[in-house]
Design a protein around this motif. Structure first.
Motif, PDB file in Angstrom:
ATOM      1  N   VAL A 122     -21.583 -48.797   7.363  1.00 21.51           N
ATOM      2  CA  VAL A 122     -21.195 -50.075   7.966  1.00 21.51           C
ATOM      3  C   VAL A 122     -21.685 -50.144   9.413  1.00 21.51           C
ATOM      4  O   VAL A 122     -22.235 -51.156   9.847  1.00 21.51           O
ATOM      5  N   THR A 147     -17.028 -51.988   3.772  1.00 25.60           N
ATOM      6  CA  THR A 147     -15.909 -51.756   4.688  1.00 25.60           C
ATOM      7  C   THR A 147     -14.633 -51.449   3.927  1.00 25.60           C
ATOM      8  O   THR A 147     -13.915 -50.489   4.240  1.00 25.60           O
ATOM      9  N   LEU A 148     -14.332 -52.254   2.917  1.00 24.09           N
ATOM     10  CA  LEU A 148     -13.117 -52.008   2.127  1.00 24.09           C
ATOM     11  C   LEU A 148     -13.204 -50.665   1.404  1.00 24.09           C
ATOM     12  O   LEU A 148     -12.194 -49.979   1.235  1.00 24.09           O
ATOM     13  N   GLU A 179     -16.951 -55.361  12.564  1.00 26.95           N
ATOM     14  CA  GLU A 179     -16.307 -54.068  12.807  1.00 26.95           C
ATOM     15  C   GLU A 179     -16.599 -53.489  14.184  1.00 26.95           C
ATOM     16  O   GLU A 179     -15.893 -52.591  14.638  1.00 26.95           O
ATOM     17  N   GLN A 190     -12.019 -52.524  -3.180  1.00 23.23           N
ATOM     18  CA  GLN A 190     -13.271 -53.179  -2.813  1.00 23.23           C
ATOM     19  C   GLN A 190     -13.370 -54.586  -3.391  1.00 23.23           C
ATOM     20  O   GLN A 190     -13.983 -55.474  -2.793  1.00 23.23           O
ATOM     21  N   PHE A 201      -4.317 -56.525   4.705  1.00 26.27           N
ATOM     22  CA  PHE A 201      -5.573 -57.247   4.492  1.00 26.27           C
ATOM     23  C   PHE A 201      -5.278 -58.730   4.359  1.00 26.27           C
ATOM     24  O   PHE A 201      -4.406 -59.131   3.585  1.00 26.27           O
ATOM     25  N   HIS A 206     -18.673 -56.641   2.900  1.00 27.29           N
ATOM     26  CA  HIS A 206     -17.221 -56.475   2.928  1.00 27.29           C
ATOM     27  C   HIS A 206     -16.776 -55.358   2.001  1.00 27.29           C
ATOM     28  O   HIS A 206     -15.818 -54.630   2.299  1.00 27.29           O
ATOM     29  N   ALA A 255     -12.851 -58.108  -1.641  1.00 30.19           N
ATOM     30  CA  ALA A 255     -13.892 -58.887  -0.975  1.00 30.19           C
ATOM     31  C   ALA A 255     -14.101 -60.235  -1.659  1.00 30.19           C
ATOM     32  O   ALA A 255     -14.607 -61.181  -1.044  1.00 30.19           O
ATOM     33  N   LEU A 266      -8.370 -56.909   8.804  1.00 33.04           N
ATOM     34  CA  LEU A 266      -7.749 -55.688   8.316  1.00 33.04           C
ATOM     35  C   LEU A 266      -7.109 -54.948   9.483  1.00 33.04           C
ATOM     36  O   LEU A 266      -7.735 -54.762  10.526  1.00 33.04           O
ATOM     37  N   LEU A 275     -16.327 -45.717   8.860  1.00 31.45           N
ATOM     38  CA  LEU A 275     -17.251 -46.849   8.805  1.00 31.45           C
ATOM     39  C   LEU A 275     -18.697 -46.379   8.951  1.00 31.45           C
ATOM     40  O   LEU A 275     -19.605 -46.937   8.329  1.00 31.45           O
ATOM     41  N   LEU A 282     -13.712 -58.107   8.986  1.00 32.77           N
ATOM     42  CA  LEU A 282     -14.772 -57.643   8.092  1.00 32.77           C
ATOM     43  C   LEU A 282     -16.068 -58.356   8.443  1.00 32.77           C
ATOM     44  O   LEU A 282     -16.116 -59.585   8.525  1.00 32.77           O
TER      45      LEU A 282
END
Length: 236
Positions: free
Chosen positions: A177, A200-201, A157, A17, A129, A197, A20, A140, A172, A154
Motif C-alpha cells: 500500500v 489496505t483491508l 493512508e 477485504q 470501518f 481498498h 471494499a 478505518l 501497509l 482508504l
C-alpha cells in the motif's frame, strides 16, 4: 503505549477485504454490498475482549432489549428514521461474533464513531470501518484501552491520525500500500477503488485476524438493538 495486538490468522468467516465493495453503487439486498435503500449500513465495529451483548451496551443499547434475531434484509422492514430536524435520528445495530471478535453492523444514525474510546476502555481492542459512500474516503480506526491509536482513509493512508499514527505502517508497507518511507503510495495512479481498498483491508485483516461473514449483511440472523433515537424494532 503499546497496542496490545498480536498476529492472528483468520479461522472462519470471509475475512474483511470484501468490505471494499460495501456502499458502492448498485449493491442491494442480494449483493455483496448488503442492504440498499433504508437498510444501507453505516459501518462495522469489531471489538476483541467483550461479548456481543457488552459491545451493544457500550454503543448505547439496553442489553435486555435485543430483538429476536433478524437478517440484514429485514432491517429494511424496521421503522428507522435516519434524520430528524430537531432530534436525534435512529441508530440500530445487529451484533454477532466471528473469529474471536465481537462485531456490530451499524444502520442509520449509529454511535460507533463517537463512542470509540468508550467501547475500547478496560483493555478492549476496537477496529471501526465506515464505508462513507456519499463522502469518501472510507474510514478505518483502531482503538485500544480507551484511546484511538491510529486511523486513516482508504486510499489516503499517507495521512494518519491518533496517538500512534504510524502503528500500522509496517503492515501497509508489507501489503504494497505504501513505500518503505510510510508516505509514498505504491500505486499513485490508476489503481483506486476496490483493488486498492482490498490491499489496505487485507493488511488490517492479517494484523488483527479479522473476519466477517458476507452473510452477516444479508441472510444471517443476528440480534438487533437500538443505540439511538426511537426506532421501531418490530418489522412493519
Amino acid at each position: 503505549m503499546t497496542d496490545g495486538t498480536r498476529k492472528a490468522s483468520v479461522r472462519d468467516g470471509d475475512g474483511i477485504q470484501w468490505l471494499a465493495e460495501v456502499g458502492r453503487p448498485g449493491t442491494g439486498p442480494q449483493g455483496t454490498g448488503g442492504p440498499g435503500a433504508d437498510g444501507e449500513i453505516g459501518g462495522v465495529v469489531f471489538a476483541r475482549g467483550i461479548p456481543p451483548e457488552e459491545l451493544a451496551r457500550r454503543m448505547g443499547a439496553d442489553p435486555a432489549a435485543g430483538t429476536t434475531p433478524i437478517s440484514g434484509t429485514e432491517i429494511q422492514d424496521l421503522d428507522i428514521e435516519v434524520y430528524r430536524p430537531s432530534d436525534d435520528g435512529d441508530g440500530v445495530i445487529r451484533v454477532g461474533e466471528c473469529g474471536g471478535w465481537s462485531f456490530a453492523i451499524e444502520y442509520g444514525d449509529s454511535t460507533g464513531g463517537e463512542l470509540l474510546t468508550e467501547i475500547a476502555r478496560d483493555g478492549v481492542e476496537v477496529v471501526h470501518f465506515r464505508p462513507m459512500p456519499e463522502q469518501p474516503p472510507a474510514l478505518l480506526d483502531y482503538a485500544h484501552d480507551g484511546a484511538v491509536l491510529c486511523g486513516f482513509g482508504l486510499g489516503q493512508e499517507r495521512w494518519r491520525w491518533g496517538q500512534e499514527p504510524d502503528l500500522l505502517v509496517p503492515d501497509l508497507v508489507a501489503a504494497g500500500v505504501l513505500e518503505a518511507d510510510g508516505v509514498t503510495p505504491c500505486h499513485p495512479e490508476g489503481d483506486g477503488g476496490d483493488a486498492a481498498h482490498r490491499r489496505t483491508l487485507g493488511a488490517v485483516e492479517r494484523r488483527f485476524g479479522l473476519s466477517l461473514p458476507r452473510a452477516a449483511l444479508d441472510g444471517l440472523r443476528l440480534a438487533a438493538y437500538a443505540v439511538r433515537g426511537t426506532p421501531g424494532l418490530v418489522p412493519r
